[in-house]
Design an enzyme around this catalytic site. Structure first.
Site, PDB file in Angstrom:
ATOM      1  N   CYS A   1       3.721  33.935  14.456  1.00  0.00           N
ATOM      2  CA  CYS A   1       4.912  34.769  14.597  1.00  0.00           C
ATOM      3  C   CYS A   1       4.515  36.147  14.099  1.00  0.00           C
ATOM      4  O   CYS A   1       3.901  36.263  13.026  1.00  0.00           O
ATOM      5  CB  CYS A   1       6.060  34.211  13.755  1.00  0.00           C
ATOM      6  SG  CYS A   1       7.473  35.343  13.630  1.00  0.00           S
TER       7      CYS A   1
ATOM      8  N   CYS B   1       5.658  39.240  20.513  1.00  0.00           N
ATOM      9  CA  CYS B   1       6.530  38.216  19.935  1.00  0.00           C
ATOM     10  C   CYS B   1       6.106  36.877  20.522  1.00  0.00           C
ATOM     11  O   CYS B   1       6.100  36.705  21.748  1.00  0.00           O
ATOM     12  CB  CYS B   1       7.971  38.543  20.339  1.00  0.00           C
ATOM     13  SG  CYS B   1       9.162  37.285  19.876  1.00  0.00           S
TER      14      CYS B   1
HETATM   15  N1  DGL Z   1       8.304  37.990  15.794  1.00  0.00           N
HETATM   16  C1  DGL Z   1       8.672  36.936  16.617  1.00  0.00           C
HETATM   17  C2  DGL Z   1       7.614  35.974  16.973  1.00  0.00           C
HETATM   18  O1  DGL Z   1       6.461  36.373  17.032  1.00  0.00           O
HETATM   19  C3  DGL Z   1      10.091  36.536  16.742  1.00  0.00           C
HETATM   20  C4  DGL Z   1      10.686  35.827  15.610  1.00  0.00           C
HETATM   21  C5  DGL Z   1      12.148  35.578  15.770  1.00  0.00           C
HETATM   22  O2  DGL Z   1      12.870  36.484  16.172  1.00  0.00           O
HETATM   23  O3  DGL Z   1      12.559  34.455  15.472  1.00  0.00           O
HETATM   24  O4  DGL Z   1       7.846  34.827  17.211  1.00  0.00           O
END
Ligand code: DGL
Length: 272
Positions: free
Chosen positions: A184, A74
């Site tokens: 993301c 993430c």
């Molecule tokens: N998948 C995540 C990232 O890479 C988190 C996105 C989120 O929860 O806002 O930033």
């Protein structure tokens, strides 16, 4: 019997599965434990202190569950918590950041785009990487508000999602980007729609392969390189609805997992 090193991964939800599926493809003999903090998804708009608190609780939990290395799958959690996690825990921790460096190396127009959450683009990690690697190249940033929610809701390929993507990507396309880094881990699941929105000749960079290569390097460095062929067990946990995560894992990766529920109690994650 030799126990295989277990790789822990986490994300606010299903986004980290874009890293998980690449990891399992490249290292089919490594057991994994994936945690989706769906109770707190999305992380993007949350303050960094809060994301740090969640991340610390999750890494503690993953280590208790046997993880010998943790991948922060993430970007938003990496931006908020990577340093704090490395300071607190002894296991190697691999994080993620938008692929500004490869984008800046490959661009011919001198313009690159980054699509990420507010938490990622406002973090020091992104600011520092952009300053270090983008010299001479203009970085155009789009905040993908609402996209994580659409992936989580199984609405990755709908007219509404396409309209949002156009809104975020058109300005950078108009500015002449020829590289777009997906900052993301939810966004690679939008790739079929993104490819409809961006013109041919614009490369879209999914960072999953680079992160998995980094995991391989860290395992080698730590002397944990060897893995034995054999059946492996992949475990999934969620702080949200197990059936919902199981369905998403099936839809997004083709794997049919059993998912267990975890609950947040006094800032600690407990198995239900
Ligand atoms: N998948 C995540 C990232 O890479 C988190 C996105 C989120 O929860 O806002 O930033």
């Amino acid at each position: 019997m030799k126990t295989e090193l277990r790789i822990g991964l986490f994300d606010s939800g299903v986004g980290g599965l874009s890293v998980w599926r690449e990891l399992v493809r490249r290292m089919p003999h490594r057991p994994t434990t994936y945690l989706a903090d769906s109770a707190h998804c999305p992380y993007g708009p949350r303050p960094p202190e809060e994301i740090r608190r969640f991340s610390r609780g999750i890494v503690r939990f993953l280590i208790e569950q046997g993880a010998g290395i943790v991948v922060v799958a993430c970007n938003t959690a990496s931006a908020a918590a990577l340093q704090a996690l490395r300071a607190e825990f002894d296991v190697p921790i691999v994080g993620m950041e938008p692929a500004v460096k490869p984008a800046a190396q490959r661009t011919k127009t001198g313009h690159v785009g980054v699509l990420a959450t507010a938490g990622t683009v406002n973090g020091d990690l992104f600011r520092n990487t952009s300053a270090r690697h983008a010299n001479g190249v203009t970085v155009h940033v789009g905040v993908g508000e609402g996209l994580v929610e659409r992936v989580e809701a199984g609405q990755a390929d709908t007219p509404e999602t396409e309209a949002l993507l156009r809104e975020y990507l058109q300005p950078m396309i108009d500015a002449g980007v020829d590289q777009i880094a997906l900052g993301c881990t939810h966004y690679p699941f939008l790739l079929p729609v993104i490819r409809r929105v961006v013109p041919e000749g614009v490369s879209v960079i999914d960072p999953a392969a680079a992160v998995v290569r980094q995991v391989e390097r860290v395992l080698l460095r730590e002397g944990l390189g060897a893995s034995e062929a054999g059946a492996v067990e992949h475990r999934f946990f969620t702080s949200g609805q197990p059936e919902a995560l199981a369905a998403m894992v099936r839809a997004l990766t083709g794997h049919a997992p059993k998912v267990a529920k975890v609950r947040w109690e006094d800032r600690e994650l407990k198995r239900k």
